[in-house]
Design a protein around this motif. Sequence first.
Motif, short mmCIF file in Angstrom:
data_model
loop_
_atom_site.label_atom_id
_atom_site.label_comp_id
_atom_site.label_asym_id
_atom_site.label_seq_id
_atom_site.Cartn_x
_atom_site.Cartn_y
_atom_site.Cartn_z
N ARG A 12 -4.26 7.31 -6.72
CA ARG A 12 -5.24 8.41 -6.84
C ARG A 12 -4.73 9.67 -6.17
NH1 ARG A 12 -9.14 7.30 -3.67
NH2 ARG A 12 -9.16 5.03 -3.65
N HIS A 13 -4.05 9.51 -5.04
CA HIS A 13 -3.56 10.69 -4.30
C HIS A 13 -2.18 11.14 -4.78
CE1 HIS A 13 -6.64 11.05 -1.03
NE2 HIS A 13 -6.89 9.81 -1.39
N GLY A 14 -1.63 10.42 -5.73
CA GLY A 14 -0.33 10.84 -6.28
C GLY A 14 0.83 10.65 -5.32
N THR B 83 -2.05 -11.50 3.29
CA THR B 83 -3.07 -11.44 2.24
C THR B 83 -3.70 -10.06 2.19
OG1 THR B 83 -4.66 -12.32 3.83
CG2 THR B 83 -3.67 -13.90 2.30
N HIS B 84 -3.28 -9.17 3.09
CA HIS B 84 -3.87 -7.84 3.17
C HIS B 84 -3.03 -6.88 2.32
CE1 HIS B 84 -5.84 -4.36 4.88
NE2 HIS B 84 -6.64 -5.15 5.55
N LEU B 85 -3.53 -6.56 1.14
CA LEU B 85 -2.74 -5.77 0.19
C LEU B 85 -2.64 -4.30 0.62
CD1 LEU B 85 -4.15 -7.08 -3.19
CD2 LEU B 85 -1.75 -7.18 -2.48
N PRO B 86 -1.48 -3.67 0.38
CA PRO B 86 -1.41 -2.22 0.59
C PRO B 86 -2.36 -1.52 -0.40
CG PRO B 86 0.63 -3.06 -0.40
CD PRO B 86 -0.22 -4.25 -0.09
N PRO B 87 -2.86 -0.34 -0.04
CA PRO B 87 -3.89 0.32 -0.88
C PRO B 87 -3.29 1.03 -2.10
CG PRO B 87 -3.38 1.69 1.01
CD PRO B 87 -2.54 0.45 1.16
#
Length: 422
Positions: free
Chosen positions: A312-314, A302-306
Amino acid sequence: MILPSIRTAPSADGVWHSCHLLPDGDPAHAIRDGALVVQDGRIAWLGTAAALPRAFAGLTRHDAGQAWITPGLVDCHTHLVYGGQRADEFAMRLAGADYAEIARAGGGIVSTVRATREATEDELFAQSAARLQPLLAEGVTALEIKSGYGLSLEAERKQLRVARRLGEACGVSVHTTFLGAHALPPEYAGRADDYIALVCDTMLPALAAEGLVDAVDAFCESIGFSPAQTERVFAAAARHGLPVKLHAEQLSNLGGAALAARHRALSADHLEHLDEAGVAAMAEAGTVAVLLPGAYYFLRDTHLPPIDALRRHGVPIAVSTDHNPGTSPVTSLLLMMNMACTLFRMTVPEALAGVTVHAARALGAADRHGLLAPGRVADFALWRIGTPAELAYWFGRNPLAAVVRQGRVFPAAGADFNGGRP
Ligand code: NIG
Ligand code: FE
């Protein structure tokens, strides 16, 4: 098992017409009413049909029947070669057991190690070829295959040899990754540092000398190897001039992605527990984030990757099956595109780039795969769809009409699906 033989498949040379092109997977760059020319097994030209140079007018014509043509799909993270399966472990997990607990109790990866060691090379080849077929039938033309279920020199060699044989037999581009640091073999219990010495000083030098290794990976995790042990593996890879990648931040955050970035890794993979500092390090190093929705789904994570931080960082984001018997026994990259959208909230263009250009970059093969361009080997897929978004939309349904691998045509079995076309 009938393998699609690269030797008997017809040539793709000629003009492919009555098609739409998606050269880099990005729907914004689509070419409607296009044509694509193959000569001597390579793409010679592509563009709108109206702009087809006269010089190609006399070539064989292939009617694509209004198909969409994409680059061949790239599955950049698989553990396809192994013995047996782990359906019993799945049942245990459904009854409440935890993946890490099973691993600590001697199940998990180590149980596949037993089955892999026991299988002959031909048995491993047959079992693995059966799992490769559904990927090929979905237009995959390049894939990574890791070792890591042998954990001895002989058994790792056997896995990597089977991976190379699969590539040759099926005319698919196989990129091998040495994952000796996947788990601790039982005979090294309590001696992880000694095992890492074997990986670095014996296994990798021998396998690299035999031309069996294209990249080096490790499982940096509490149930795998520590960051310090991973550093040792990466230092050994550097001594052999081999690129690295890492299973990082899957179950916890050990700073593996930043470590990988310091070593200019091709990719850091899984990343459910990646933090902002790790994302920034990957962006700076140009390390691809390989997201694996199959493992996320199958472990009921349930812990999604960011995803937002990666955007945002491309950081380029790839999507792959992570095909393996423990956490992702899936043989559909199209399903992974769908899950990348539904579970990870990726967009359709992101999912398309994730299995083409960015996946090729994760293999260190952006110059060869993931893009339709003149001069490249003819690796492409023809889809019976009305719009590219259908590739991420259907699940459990395969709209492939045909795939061209290494300049040879493989029509899809029973390709009677008309997609959304009128
Ligand atoms: O990518 N995380 C480590 N390796 C595999 C799982 C291997 C297994 O459970 O057999 C993965 O998820
Ligand atoms: Fe994996």
